[in-house]
Scaffold this active site. Structure first.
Site, short mmCIF file in Angstrom:
data_model
loop_
_atom_site.label_atom_id
_atom_site.label_comp_id
_atom_site.label_asym_id
_atom_site.label_seq_id
_atom_site.Cartn_x
_atom_site.Cartn_y
_atom_site.Cartn_z
N SER A 173 20.32 1.10 11.25
CA SER A 173 20.40 2.51 10.86
C SER A 173 21.63 2.84 10.02
O SER A 173 21.65 3.86 9.33
CB SER A 173 20.39 3.40 12.10
OG SER A 173 21.43 3.05 12.99
N ASP A 201 26.93 11.74 14.48
CA ASP A 201 26.03 12.07 15.59
C ASP A 201 26.32 11.28 16.86
O ASP A 201 25.45 11.11 17.70
CB ASP A 201 24.58 11.82 15.16
CG ASP A 201 24.36 10.38 14.68
OD1 ASP A 201 25.31 9.58 14.74
OD2 ASP A 201 23.23 10.07 14.26
N HIS A 255 26.80 7.20 14.12
CA HIS A 255 26.83 6.92 12.68
C HIS A 255 27.93 7.70 11.96
O HIS A 255 28.35 8.77 12.42
CB HIS A 255 25.47 7.26 12.07
CG HIS A 255 24.31 6.60 12.75
ND1 HIS A 255 23.56 7.24 13.71
CD2 HIS A 255 23.82 5.34 12.65
CE1 HIS A 255 22.63 6.42 14.16
NE2 HIS A 255 22.77 5.25 13.54
#
Length: 389
Positions: A39, A351, A354
Site C-alpha cells: 500500500s 492514517d 501511511h
C-alpha cells in the site's frame, strides 16, 4: 543566444510542462520504472481488483493534493509518484488497471496489503504473484514489438508500452516486507516468532531480484523496513509502558526488530552483488531516514510523528484500530469517527500507517539526494536532469 539564456528557457519550458501535467522525459534518466510493493506504493491495483472495498477509494484519501480519492493510501501522492515526477515521467499506472492505463514509462505491480511471503494477509498479490505479472507483461511487450507470427507490429499498441530495451535500462523498485511484520504482530506473535521467518523473506526477495535479473533487469533499489515502533498503528496495537519508549516516543524493541531484519537484508544483497555480473542493487535506507526525521522533526517542517493526521481522537496517537480513516462506527453505544486533521502538512503519518503527501515529498527529496543508500546508488545518472517535485 547565450548559454545562460538557453538554460533559463529550458527551466521555463520544464516548469510549463510539469504544470500542464505532461512532464518531460530525459533520455539520460531512467526511461521506465517497474515497481513492486504494497500500500505504500499502490497507485490503484487493489482498487481495480476489488472495487468499492478499499479505504483509499473514499474521502478524505487524496484530499490534500488530488482533491478527491485517487486510490492511494495517503492524502496525496505516494513516494513512487514523486520519484516518477522527479525523473520527468508520468505517474506509473497500475498493472491491474484495465482502462486508461499507459505503460510507456513502466508499470506498477504494487498492491495494498501485499507481502513478501505467501500469507495473503490483506491481498492475494504477494511478491511471487507480482513477479509472475512482471514476466507476463514483459513477454507480452516483446510479442507486440516482434509478433511471433511475423506480422507487422501494431503501432498503436507499441505507443502504450515501454520499449523492450527499457526492461534492461529501467529502474526496478521493491518496497515490500512491512506487512509480513504486521501480519505476525496482529496475530499476537512475539518479536522472536516474527524473526523466525526473516530468512524466508530475505530468500524470497533475493530470488525475485535474481529472476528479474535473468529477465534483463540491472538497476534495483530495495526499500528496507522503516522503524515500526514509531507508527501510531504499532503504538496502539502493542501494549507498552513509558520505559519501553525511546526519547522520541517510539517502541525500542520493535524498532530494533526492523533494524535486525535490515542488517540481514544488507548482507544478503551484498552476496547477490558478488554473484551477479553488472547488477546495480542498493538498499534505500528508510529506517535511518525516518529516525533522522523523527529526531529533527520541527527542523524539517513537521510537528507530529507518532500521532496520525486522520483518526479517532480518543488517545494521544489520534488512532483507533477499530475505525479506518474517514469512517465511523459505534462501540458500546459510543460513536467513533476517524476525521482528518486541519493541516496534514504538519504530520508525517496520515492514517496511522501511511505517510502524508508532505512526508512523501520530504522522503523523495532525500531519495534524490543520494544520501540514504547502501551501497551508494547513482540515483541521478550522469547527464540526467531532475524535474522539480
Amino acid at each position: 543566444m547565450g548559454r545562460s539564456n538557453e538554460s533559463r528557457l529550458r527551466e521555463i519550458f520544464l516548469a510549463v510542462c510539469v504544470l500542464a501535467g505532461s512532464p518531460l522525459v530525459y533520455s539520460a534518466c531512467f526511461p521506465a520504472i517497474f515497481n513492486f510493493g504494497d500500500s505504500t506504493s499502490d497507485t490503484g491495483s487493489l482498487a481495480a481488483s476489488f472495487p468499492g472495498f478499499t479505504p483509499a477509494e473514499y474521502p478524505p484519501y487524496g484530499d490534500t493534493y488530488f482533491g478527491h480519492p485517487a486510490n492511494r493510501y495517503s492524502d496525496g501522492r505516494l513516494l513512487i509518484d514523486f520519484i516518477a515526477q522527479g525523473y520527468g515521467l508520468p505517474y506509473i499506472d497500475p498493472y491491474l488497471q484495465s482502462v486508461n492505463s499507459k505503460y510507456t514509462q513502466g508499470t506498477n505491480f504494487a498492491a495494498a496489503g501485499s507481502t513478501v511471503l505467501q500469507v495473503t494477509y490483506l491481498s492475494p498479490f504477494y511478491l511471487d504473484i507480482q513477479l509472475r505479472e512482471y514476466r507476463t507483461f514483459k513477454t507480452n511487450v516483446q510479442n507486440v514489438f516482434a509478433p511471433p507470427d511475423g506480422s507487422v507490429p501494431d503501432e498503436a499498441k507499441k505507443a502504450r508500452l515501454p520499449a523492450p530495451e527499457d526492461f534492461q535500462t529501467g529502474l526496478y523498485t521493491i518496497a515490500l516486507g512491512g506487512n509480513d511484520f504486521t501480519f505476525g504482530y496482529t496475530k499476537g506473535q512475539t518479536i522472536a516468532q516474527v524473526r523466525e521467518y526473516f530468512p524466508l523473506m530475505i530468500g524470497n526477495l533475493t530470488s525475485s531480484i535474481k529472476n528479474m535479473y535473468d529477465y534483463g533487469g540491472r538497476n534495483f533499489i530495495v526499500w528496507d523496513i522503516e522503524p515500526h515502533g514509531c507508527l501510531p498503528y504499532m503504538l496502539v496495537l502493542i501494549n507498552h509502558t513509558p520505559a519501553d519508549l525511546d526519547a522520541n516516543g517510539c517502541i525500542i524493541a520493535y524498532n530494533d526488530n526492523s533494524k535486525f531484519f535490515n542488517d540481514q537484508l544488507s548482507a544478503a544483497l551484498a552476496s547477490l552483488r558478488a554473484d551477479l555480473k553488472d547488477i546495480n542493487v542498493s538498499i534505500f535506507k528508510t529506517y535511518d531516514l525516518k529516525l533522522d526525521l523523527v529526531k529533527n522533526l520541527t527542523q524539517n517542517g513537521f510537528q507530529f510523528q507518532t500521532k496520525a493526521c486522520c483518526g479517532v481522537p480518543d488517545n494521544e496517537y489520534n488512532f483507533d484500530l477499530r475505525v479506518n480513516c474517514g469512517l465511523s462506527n459505534v462501540f458500546d453505544g459510543v460513536n467513533l469517527t476517524a476525521v482528518k486533521c486541519s493541516d496534514p502538512n504538519q504530520y508525517v503519518v496520515w492514517d496511522g500507517v501511511h505517510n502524508t503527501d508532505a512526508a512523501n515529498r520530504y522522503i523523495a527529496n532525500q531519495f534524490f539526494s543520494g544520501r540514504y543508500f547502501d551501497p551508494p546508488f547513482a540515483v541521478v545518472p550522469e547527464g540526467c536532469t531532475l524535474a522539480e517535485i
